[in-house]
Design a protein around this motif. Structure first.
Motif, PDB file in Angstrom:
ATOM      1  N   ALA A 170       0.863  -1.182   0.000  1.00 47.93           N
ATOM      2  CA  ALA A 170       0.000   0.000   0.000  1.00 47.93           C
ATOM      3  C   ALA A 170       0.896   1.227   0.000  1.00 47.93           C
ATOM      4  O   ALA A 170       1.864   1.301   0.759  1.00 47.93           O
ATOM      5  CB  ALA A 170      -0.893  -0.015   1.235  1.00 47.93           C
ATOM      6  N   ARG A 171       0.592   2.155  -0.887  1.00 49.86           N
ATOM      7  CA  ARG A 171       1.329   3.414  -0.946  1.00 49.86           C
ATOM      8  C   ARG A 171       0.380   4.530  -0.563  1.00 49.86           C
ATOM      9  O   ARG A 171      -0.627   4.751  -1.255  1.00 49.86           O
ATOM     10  CB  ARG A 171       1.892   3.647  -2.349  1.00 49.86           C
ATOM     11  CG  ARG A 171       2.880   2.581  -2.769  1.00 49.86           C
ATOM     12  CD  ARG A 171       3.400   2.860  -4.167  1.00 49.86           C
ATOM     13  NE  ARG A 171       4.102   1.708  -4.696  1.00 49.86           N
ATOM     14  CZ  ARG A 171       4.295   1.483  -5.984  1.00 49.86           C
ATOM     15  NH1 ARG A 171       3.836   2.345  -6.881  1.00 49.86           N
ATOM     16  NH2 ARG A 171       4.948   0.407  -6.381  1.00 49.86           N
ATOM     17  N   GLN A 172       0.691   5.181   0.527  1.00 49.98           N
ATOM     18  CA  GLN A 172      -0.165   6.235   1.066  1.00 49.98           C
ATOM     19  C   GLN A 172      -0.554   7.240  -0.020  1.00 49.98           C
ATOM     20  O   GLN A 172       0.310   7.824  -0.660  1.00 49.98           O
ATOM     21  CB  GLN A 172       0.551   6.950   2.212  1.00 49.98           C
ATOM     22  CG  GLN A 172      -0.321   7.907   2.991  1.00 49.98           C
ATOM     23  CD  GLN A 172      -1.395   7.187   3.787  1.00 49.98           C
ATOM     24  OE1 GLN A 172      -1.232   6.069   4.218  1.00 49.98           O
ATOM     25  NE2 GLN A 172      -2.525   7.857   3.956  1.00 49.98           N
ATOM     26  N   GLY A 173      -1.842   7.393  -0.226  1.00 50.25           N
ATOM     27  CA  GLY A 173      -2.344   8.359  -1.181  1.00 50.25           C
ATOM     28  C   GLY A 173      -2.299   7.931  -2.641  1.00 50.25           C
ATOM     29  O   GLY A 173      -2.818   8.626  -3.509  1.00 50.25           O
ATOM     30  N   THR A 207      -2.886   0.630  -3.877  1.00 54.30           N
ATOM     31  CA  THR A 207      -2.248  -0.639  -3.538  1.00 54.30           C
ATOM     32  C   THR A 207      -1.697  -1.248  -4.810  1.00 54.30           C
ATOM     33  O   THR A 207      -2.406  -1.366  -5.811  1.00 54.30           O
ATOM     34  CB  THR A 207      -3.263  -1.587  -2.869  1.00 54.30           C
ATOM     35  OG1 THR A 207      -3.840  -0.917  -1.741  1.00 54.30           O
ATOM     36  CG2 THR A 207      -2.599  -2.864  -2.406  1.00 54.30           C
TER      37      THR A 207
END
Length: 131
Positions: free
Chosen positions: A70-73, A76
């Protein structure tokens, strides 16, 4: 090819396990590759009708396995693939398997019969390889 999640509510397999298995299958078949973005939780909820926590649980499990991140902002994303078969070889085998499945259905076999036969052949070939 994007993953289109399907959830069988009548089976005994929890929905989060089904979602995770579908991502793993897409990775094995080459439908998903490292860098590909998975559907958002909202998209999965609207297409499959499951609870958002179910999707989050499936994604969390896949993340713990090192398959996605998961990459913030940003969303996924697929982190690594499964399977090592050349995509062209996979495509050729898929065509042959589709033809064989059609022949099996013409012979009167139902999906459960086909699955049982394939499972038996796989089990037999596994035993043969260990000898």
């Amino acid at each position: 090819m994007a993953v289109e999640f399907r959830v069988d509510r009548g089976g005994g397999v929890p929905a989060y396990v089904q979602l995770g298995n579908q991502v793993r299958e897409a990775l094995r078949l080459g439908w998903l590759r490292p860098g590909d973005r998975l559907p958002t939780v909202r998209d999965v909820v609207s297409s499959s009708g499951v609870n958002p926590n179910t999707v989050l649980k499936a994604y969390r499990q896949l993340e713990l396995e090192g398959l996605i991140e998961a990459r913030q902002g940003s969303g996924t994303f697929v982190k690594r693939s499964l399977g090592s078969v050349d995509p062209e070889a996979m495509a050729r085998l898929r065509v042959r398997l589709a033809r064989w499945t059609g022949d099996a259905r013409e012979a009167g076999m139902e999906d459960e019969d086909i699955q049982a036969l394939v499972g038996d052949v796989l089990a037999e070939s596994t035993v043969d390889r260990t000898r």
